[in-house]
Design a protein around this motif. Sequence first.
Motif, PDB file in Angstrom:
ATOM      1  N   TRP A 237       0.660  -1.268  -0.136  1.00 59.56           N
ATOM      2  CA  TRP A 237       0.081   0.201   0.004  1.00 59.56           C
ATOM      3  C   TRP A 237       0.983   1.213   0.007  1.00 59.56           C
ATOM      4  N   GLN A 238       0.482   2.306  -0.590  1.00 62.16           N
ATOM      5  CA  GLN A 238       1.054   3.525  -0.506  1.00 62.16           C
ATOM      6  C   GLN A 238       0.397   4.681  -0.633  1.00 62.16           C
ATOM      7  N   GLY A 239       0.490   5.733   0.077  1.00 62.21           N
ATOM      8  CA  GLY A 239      -0.651   6.733   0.106  1.00 62.21           C
ATOM      9  C   GLY A 239       0.195   8.049   0.873  1.00 62.21           C
ATOM     10  N   GLU A 240      -0.781   9.044   0.453  1.00 55.98           N
ATOM     11  CA  GLU A 240      -0.231  10.336   1.108  1.00 55.98           C
ATOM     12  C   GLU A 240      -1.449  10.936   1.960  1.00 55.98           C
ATOM     13  N   PRO A 241      -0.852  11.748   2.983  1.00 58.38           N
ATOM     14  CA  PRO A 241      -1.969  12.394   3.817  1.00 58.38           C
ATOM     15  C   PRO A 241      -3.234  12.803   2.850  1.00 58.38           C
ATOM     16  N   ALA A 242      -4.418  12.544   3.487  1.00 53.11           N
ATOM     17  CA  ALA A 242      -5.734  12.776   2.918  1.00 53.11           C
ATOM     18  C   ALA A 242      -5.799  14.341   2.724  1.00 53.11           C
ATOM     19  N   LYS A 243      -5.356  15.168   4.154  1.00 50.52           N
ATOM     20  CA  LYS A 243      -5.657  16.437   3.851  1.00 50.52           C
ATOM     21  C   LYS A 243      -4.335  17.162   4.760  1.00 50.52           C
ATOM     22  N   HIS A 244      -4.104  18.154   4.600  1.00 50.94           N
ATOM     23  CA  HIS A 244      -2.796  18.756   5.482  1.00 50.94           C
ATOM     24  C   HIS A 244      -2.765  19.688   6.538  1.00 50.94           C
ATOM     25  N   SER A 245      -4.005  19.192   7.118  1.00 50.11           N
ATOM     26  CA  SER A 245      -4.365  19.859   8.638  1.00 50.11           C
ATOM     27  C   SER A 245      -3.146  19.521   9.537  1.00 50.11           C
ATOM     28  N   VAL A 246      -2.799  20.396  10.543  1.00 52.38           N
ATOM     29  CA  VAL A 246      -1.557  20.260  11.308  1.00 52.38           C
ATOM     30  C   VAL A 246      -2.343  19.567  12.652  1.00 52.38           C
ATOM     31  N   PHE A 247      -3.400  19.519  12.764  1.00 54.86           N
ATOM     32  CA  PHE A 247      -4.109  19.295  14.053  1.00 54.86           C
ATOM     33  C   PHE A 247      -4.769  17.903  14.329  1.00 54.86           C
ATOM     34  N   LEU A 248      -4.834  17.227  15.421  1.00 53.49           N
ATOM     35  CA  LEU A 248      -5.536  15.931  15.391  1.00 53.49           C
ATOM     36  C   LEU A 248      -6.255  16.141  16.641  1.00 53.49           C
ATOM     37  N   ARG A 249      -7.443  15.129  16.868  1.00 52.55           N
ATOM     38  CA  ARG A 249      -7.936  15.129  18.033  1.00 52.55           C
ATOM     39  C   ARG A 249      -7.292  15.478  19.382  1.00 52.55           C
ATOM     40  N   PRO A 250      -6.190  14.538  19.492  1.00 53.53           N
ATOM     41  CA  PRO A 250      -5.684  14.569  20.962  1.00 53.53           C
ATOM     42  C   PRO A 250      -5.053  15.930  21.245  1.00 53.53           C
TER      43      PRO A 250
END
Length: 177
Positions: free
Chosen positions: A13-26
Amino acid sequence: MGVDLLPEEHVLWQGEPAKHSVFLRPDLTWIRFSLKFHAVLILLVVVVAAAAHGWADYLGSWSDVFGVCTGFAVLGLLGIAEPFVWRYQTLRRTTYYVTDQRVVSVPGRRARSAPLTEIGYLAFTEEPGGSGHIRLDSRVMPDGYGNGTVAELIHVPDVHEVVTLISTLTGQPANRR
């Protein structure tokens, strides 16, 4: 391809981040804790300065205390912002690979990898759009800053497919967070 394969290694499997937001839930919990910690630290500096000024007439003016508090505040804000600045700089050029031997993250020129045999914990968070965050390490705050191992994959497209693949390869159950 952005990663050098090991002998007899195949990309599954190969992929790139779906979005480039720097924030996550935690991140919101961590930011709240850090702001509270630095507020208490500044309050302690003011209390110690007041005690030193009152008992020993150690400080000639409150501008020294203000300078120290400003320094703590600036260092605290830089400490809070640093992981997000790092993500902003690297996330848009990151590529992820899952091979039959390891999980690889290439955030630029240097590849970081985690052999499948060393993954002892697998957790994921799925967002409403199907993308998500995969943790390959049980540490509370994986460093990931220049370290040679991958601790997490951020904004993975179709996270359920990828976590199922990694779970099958490692034999580890995938924990939904």
